[in-house]
Design a protein around this motif. Structure first.
Motif, PDB file in Angstrom:
ATOM      1  N   GLY A  60       0.810  -1.210   0.000  1.00 33.74           N
ATOM      2  CA  GLY A  60       0.000   0.000   0.000  1.00 33.74           C
ATOM      3  C   GLY A  60       0.843   1.258   0.000  1.00 33.74           C
ATOM      4  N   ASN A  61       0.157   2.395  -0.057  1.00 32.24           N
ATOM      5  CA  ASN A  61       0.823   3.681  -0.193  1.00 32.24           C
ATOM      6  C   ASN A  61       0.816   4.520   1.087  1.00 32.24           C
ATOM      7  N   LEU A  62       0.380   3.912   2.181  1.00 32.10           N
ATOM      8  CA  LEU A  62       0.397   4.626   3.458  1.00 32.10           C
ATOM      9  C   LEU A  62       1.686   4.306   4.204  1.00 32.10           C
ATOM     10  N   SER A  63       2.343   5.350   4.698  1.00 34.28           N
ATOM     11  CA  SER A  63       3.525   5.140   5.524  1.00 34.28           C
ATOM     12  C   SER A  63       3.102   4.838   6.960  1.00 34.28           C
ATOM     13  N   LYS A  64       4.042   4.418   7.774  1.00 32.40           N
ATOM     14  CA  LYS A  64       3.725   4.196   9.189  1.00 32.40           C
ATOM     15  C   LYS A  64       3.315   5.505   9.849  1.00 32.40           C
ATOM     16  N   ALA A  65       3.940   6.608   9.447  1.00 29.15           N
ATOM     17  CA  ALA A  65       3.552   7.912  10.001  1.00 29.15           C
ATOM     18  C   ALA A  65       2.113   8.248   9.612  1.00 29.15           C
ATOM     19  N   ASP A  66       1.726   7.963   8.364  1.00 26.99           N
ATOM     20  CA  ASP A  66       0.332   8.190   7.933  1.00 26.99           C
ATOM     21  C   ASP A  66      -0.631   7.408   8.813  1.00 26.99           C
ATOM     22  N   ARG A  67      -0.318   6.157   9.052  1.00 24.92           N
ATOM     23  CA  ARG A  67      -1.198   5.294   9.833  1.00 24.92           C
ATOM     24  C   ARG A  67      -1.354   5.824  11.263  1.00 24.92           C
ATOM     25  N   GLU A  68      -0.240   6.242  11.854  1.00 19.53           N
ATOM     26  CA  GLU A  68      -0.316   6.765  13.219  1.00 19.53           C
ATOM     27  C   GLU A  68      -1.114   8.066  13.270  1.00 19.53           C
ATOM     28  N   LEU A  69      -1.004   8.891  12.227  1.00 22.86           N
ATOM     29  CA  LEU A  69      -1.742  10.156  12.216  1.00 22.86           C
ATOM     30  C   LEU A  69      -3.252   9.907  12.142  1.00 22.86           C
ATOM     31  N   ILE A  70      -3.646   8.866  11.414  1.00 24.80           N
ATOM     32  CA  ILE A  70      -5.066   8.486  11.374  1.00 24.80           C
ATOM     33  C   ILE A  70      -5.552   8.132  12.774  1.00 24.80           C
ATOM     34  N   VAL A  71      -4.735   7.372  13.497  1.00 23.80           N
ATOM     35  CA  VAL A  71      -5.119   6.987  14.857  1.00 23.80           C
ATOM     36  C   VAL A  71      -5.263   8.221  15.752  1.00 23.80           C
ATOM     37  N   VAL A  72      -4.325   9.153  15.635  1.00 23.49           N
ATOM     38  CA  VAL A  72      -4.378  10.354  16.477  1.00 23.49           C
ATOM     39  C   VAL A  72      -5.648  11.157  16.198  1.00 23.49           C
ATOM     40  N   ALA A  73      -5.932  11.406  14.924  1.00 21.87           N
ATOM     41  CA  ALA A  73      -7.088  12.238  14.571  1.00 21.87           C
ATOM     42  C   ALA A  73      -8.405  11.594  14.995  1.00 21.87           C
ATOM     43  N   THR A  74      -8.569  10.321  14.701  1.00 22.66           N
ATOM     44  CA  THR A  74      -9.840   9.667  15.025  1.00 22.66           C
ATOM     45  C   THR A  74      -9.977   9.434  16.526  1.00 22.66           C
ATOM     46  N   SER A  75      -8.882   9.148  17.196  1.00 25.90           N
ATOM     47  CA  SER A  75      -8.933   8.942  18.642  1.00 25.90           C
ATOM     48  C   SER A  75      -9.216  10.247  19.374  1.00 25.90           C
ATOM     49  N   ALA A  76      -8.725  11.353  18.831  1.00 28.84           N
ATOM     50  CA  ALA A  76      -9.056  12.648  19.431  1.00 28.84           C
ATOM     51  C   ALA A  76     -10.556  12.907  19.320  1.00 28.84           C
ATOM     52  N   HIS A  77     -11.133  12.595  18.157  1.00 32.64           N
ATOM     53  CA  HIS A  77     -12.578  12.754  17.982  1.00 32.64           C
ATOM     54  C   HIS A  77     -13.346  11.900  18.987  1.00 32.64           C
ATOM     55  N   ASN A  78     -12.801  10.715  19.291  1.00 30.11           N
ATOM     56  CA  ASN A  78     -13.448   9.794  20.223  1.00 30.11           C
ATOM     57  C   ASN A  78     -13.019  10.017  21.672  1.00 30.11           C
ATOM     58  N   HIS A  79     -12.252  11.088  21.918  1.00 31.34           N
ATOM     59  CA  HIS A  79     -11.852  11.478  23.278  1.00 31.34           C
ATOM     60  C   HIS A  79     -11.070  10.385  24.001  1.00 31.34           C
ATOM     61  N   CYS A  80     -10.197   9.705  23.273  1.00 26.19           N
ATOM     62  CA  CYS A  80      -9.434   8.612  23.876  1.00 26.19           C
ATOM     63  C   CYS A  80      -8.037   9.102  24.244  1.00 26.19           C
ATOM     64  N   LEU A  81      -7.822   9.354  25.514  1.00 27.95           N
ATOM     65  CA  LEU A  81      -6.531   9.850  25.981  1.00 27.95           C
ATOM     66  C   LEU A  81      -5.414   8.858  25.684  1.00 27.95           C
ATOM     67  N   TYR A  82      -5.648   7.578  25.975  1.00 27.55           N
ATOM     68  CA  TYR A  82      -4.579   6.594  25.790  1.00 27.55           C
ATOM     69  C   TYR A  82      -4.081   6.560  24.355  1.00 27.55           C
ATOM     70  N   CYS A  83      -4.991   6.449  23.411  1.00 26.82           N
ATOM     71  CA  CYS A  83      -4.573   6.302  22.014  1.00 26.82           C
ATOM     72  C   CYS A  83      -3.992   7.592  21.450  1.00 26.82           C
ATOM     73  N   VAL A  84      -4.509   8.742  21.850  1.00 32.49           N
ATOM     74  CA  VAL A  84      -3.949  10.003  21.371  1.00 32.49           C
ATOM     75  C   VAL A  84      -2.503  10.143  21.833  1.00 32.49           C
ATOM     76  N   ILE A  85      -2.254   9.902  23.113  1.00 28.10           N
ATOM     77  CA  ILE A  85      -0.901  10.088  23.641  1.00 28.10           C
ATOM     78  C   ILE A  85       0.061   9.044  23.094  1.00 28.10           C
ATOM     79  N   SER A  86      -0.326   7.781  23.101  1.00 25.85           N
ATOM     80  CA  SER A  86       0.600   6.727  22.685  1.00 25.85           C
ATOM     81  C   SER A  86       0.888   6.780  21.189  1.00 25.85           C
ATOM     82  N   HIS A  87      -0.125   7.057  20.378  1.00 20.21           N
ATOM     83  CA  HIS A  87       0.105   7.061  18.932  1.00 20.21           C
ATOM     84  C   HIS A  87       0.672   8.403  18.450  1.00 20.21           C
ATOM     85  N   SER A  88       0.487   9.454  19.207  1.00 22.67           N
ATOM     86  CA  SER A  88       1.224  10.695  18.915  1.00 22.67           C
ATOM     87  C   SER A  88       2.715  10.449  19.089  1.00 22.67           C
TER      88      SER A  88
END
Length: 252
Positions: A111-139
């Motif tokens: 695929g064409n997504l880098s590991k940084a791209d994948r982590e940024l998806i987690v940060v953005a969606t986890s922030a929307h879902n108010h998940c402290l653990y995933c925002v901090i760890s994947h940031s």
């Protein structure tokens, strides 16, 4: 035979998971097996100080060997054991399933997504879902993969005003469409195509957003908190002598 297949599957997943753990700062030597076996023996429902879970965290002596092996390897390589491993050990079968799918999404080589791209998806969606653990760890993981110490913080607050490239904006727009359970249209696919991302990449973006929606909700259920080590990971560049960022890697 079924048990052997499960163990072999988890060992395969473990290798992929370990490859995702960035080595930052001092290299830790492998812990001897006897010592490693006792590293987390103290973990139980009374171990509230590590903020792993409101559910009991089993002593390692009560866990299946394949799960103990994964936990020991991750802690040895990263320097600490992310709380998600402790929390999910409460249900070993779900531990195995979770990390198998995690690896399929986050550590794939196609695929064409880098590991940084994948982590940024987690940060953005986890922030929307108010998940402290995933925002901090994947940031933390994004900072290490991208070498950009500020971008994940911006995305966690408001990705619409973050210093993103047009391609990154398109990825996160698509991810947030899925995260918010909005209708996905052909127009969304065309926008991704304009930035060199095909329909398989769209599947990856959507699957990451969907998987971490579940992860976010499990973190809420268990009251899982980020390990202290995550906060400073990737913020200070390392110099050639190996000094600078002394954070220790770990999978979120």
């Amino acid at each position: 035979m079924a048990c052997c297949r499960k163990i072999n599957l988890l060992r395969t997943s473990k290798l992929a998971l370990l490859s995702s753990i960035p080595q930052v700062g001092r290299v830790h030597h492998r812990v001897p097996a006897a010592a490693a076996a006792g590293l987390l023996r103290h973990c139980s429902s009374s171990s509230a100080h590590d903020n792993a879970s409101r559910y009991p965290v089993p002593p390692k002596t009560d866990l299946p060997n394949d799960i103990v092996e994964v936990m020991d390897e991750v802690e040895t390589k990263g320097g600490f054991l992310p709380n998600v491993f402790k929390a999910l050990s409460h249900r070993p079968e779900e531990f195995r399933a979770f990390f198998s799918y995690y690896n399929a999404l986050m550590n794939k080589e196609t695929g064409n997504l880098s590991k940084a791209d994948r982590e940024l998806i987690v940060v953005a969606t986890s922030a929307h879902n108010h998940c402290l653990y995933c925002v901090i760890s994947h940031s933390a993981l994004h900072r290490i993969y991208s070498k950009k110490p500020n971008l994940a913080d911006q995305v966690a607050v408001n990705y619409g005003t973050a210093d993103l490239s047009p391609r990154e904006h398109a990825i996160l727009d698509f991810a947030m469409t899925v995260c918010r359970s909005e209708n996905v249209t052909e127009g969304h696919f065309r926008t991704l195509q304009e930035h060199g991302l095909d329909s398989e990449d769209a599947w990856d973006i959507a699957a990451i957003a969907a998987f971490f929606a579940m992860s976010n909700r499990l973190a809420h259920l268990t009251d899982m908190r980020p390990n202290a080590e995550f906060y400073n990971m990737g913020r200070m560049p390392r110099d050639k002598g190996g000094k600078g960022d002394k954070g220790k890697g770990g999978s979120g």
